[in-house]
Design a protein around this motif. Structure first.
Motif, mmCIF file in Angstrom:
data_model
loop_
_atom_site.group_PDB
_atom_site.id
_atom_site.type_symbol
_atom_site.label_atom_id
_atom_site.label_comp_id
_atom_site.label_asym_id
_atom_site.label_seq_id
_atom_site.Cartn_x
_atom_site.Cartn_y
_atom_site.Cartn_z
ATOM 1 N N GLY A 214 0.751 -1.385 -0.442
ATOM 2 C CA GLY A 214 0.130 -0.049 -0.023
ATOM 3 C C GLY A 214 1.052 1.281 -0.132
ATOM 4 N N GLU A 215 0.463 2.305 -0.324
ATOM 5 C CA GLU A 215 0.874 4.005 0.053
ATOM 6 C C GLU A 215 1.148 4.525 0.969
ATOM 7 N N PHE A 216 1.600 4.919 1.134
ATOM 8 C CA PHE A 216 1.809 5.453 2.715
ATOM 9 C C PHE A 216 2.420 7.078 1.944
ATOM 10 N N ARG A 217 3.059 8.204 2.562
ATOM 11 C CA ARG A 217 3.268 9.111 2.235
ATOM 12 C C ARG A 217 4.814 9.538 3.465
ATOM 13 N N PHE A 218 6.203 9.969 2.920
ATOM 14 C CA PHE A 218 7.400 9.717 3.859
ATOM 15 C C PHE A 218 8.150 11.406 3.517
ATOM 16 N N VAL A 219 8.525 11.709 4.631
ATOM 17 C CA VAL A 219 10.138 12.595 4.055
ATOM 18 C C VAL A 219 10.699 12.030 3.449
ATOM 19 N N PRO A 220 11.613 12.226 2.526
ATOM 20 C CA PRO A 220 12.872 12.136 2.153
ATOM 21 C C PRO A 220 13.318 11.113 2.730
ATOM 22 N N LEU A 221 14.452 10.035 2.734
ATOM 23 C CA LEU A 221 15.523 9.422 2.437
ATOM 24 C C LEU A 221 16.482 10.182 1.883
ATOM 25 N N LEU A 222 18.004 11.323 3.262
ATOM 26 C CA LEU A 222 18.643 11.833 2.572
ATOM 27 C C LEU A 222 19.614 10.927 2.289
ATOM 28 N N GLU A 223 20.574 10.890 1.285
ATOM 29 C CA GLU A 223 21.937 10.249 1.223
ATOM 30 C C GLU A 223 22.898 11.453 1.020
#
Length: 213
Positions: free
Chosen positions: A201-210
């Protein structure tokens, strides 16, 4: 640093909401019922602490929606004593849930401001991870591998190979994969090169920073 009867009552209501949304793991529900989530947020936002919503914290990050925390935690199937790697310490709320579940937690945070704040804050309210590390979550934590489970608490545009390789056989990686909207993805390691993949299923997260350095 108060946790009142009012807060406890609000937590019980939150647990009931999570049950209605399909969370069944009694240990996960008990952890959410116990942890004073309002302490992880600025004092002005106490009323928001027990709503099933994400909320902004320092460094343009958010404290995840309780349902998301519960959903990811349930997928990990944590047993007492499991060695767990968390990518994205953030406010420390998910860390506290894992500690309540009895995991030995190693957690990596990319944002210096959050890392400093959370590593001081968690022990103050009685939560002690095995290690809190300032660093690049994409690399995992080779020196402590293998892990029984790994949780990524930010949206990853791809699945970092080091995380898959640091799972023990039978271990579980829970990671939201995608750019704008993420698909919650579970990988179960079946053998040295074999992984079973489930999309949930779909979720919204802040981006993982590389780490670009």
């Amino acid at each position: 640093m108060k946790d009142t009867f009012k807060h406890k009552g609000m937590r019980q209501q939150l647990v009931e909401i999570l049950k209605k949304k399909g969370i069944k793991d009694q240990n996960v529900l008990a952890a959410i019922n116990k942890i004073p989530r309002h302490l992880f947020m600025d004092s002005g936002f106490i009323d928001h602490a027990y709503q099933d919503k994400a909320f902004p914290i320092a460094a343009d990050q958010t404290i995840s929606q309780p349902y998301t925390v519960a959903f990811q935690s349930e997928l990990m199937q944590v047993k007492r004593g499991d060695k767990v790697l968390e990518i994205g310490t953030g406010s420390g709320y998910q860390t506290a849930v894992l500690l309540e579940l009895g995991a030995k937690v190693y957690s990596i945070e990319r944002q210096q401001e959050l890392f400093k704040k959370t590593s001081k804050f968690l022990p103050k309210i009685g939560y002690r991870a095995k290690k809190l590390i300032f660093g690049d979550g994409y690399k995992g934590l080779e020196e402590e591998a293998p892990f029984k489970s790994i949780i990524v608490t930010a949206g990853a545009p791809f699945v970092p190979n080091p995380l898959l390789s640091q799972l023990e056989i039978g271990g579980r990686l829970v990671i939201p994969v995608g750019e704008d909207i993420q698909i919650m993805t579970l990988f179960i390691r079946k053998g040295p090169k074999e992984f079973e993949k489930h999309e949930l299923g779909e979720f919204r997260f802040v981006p993982l920073l590389e780490d670009k350095n």
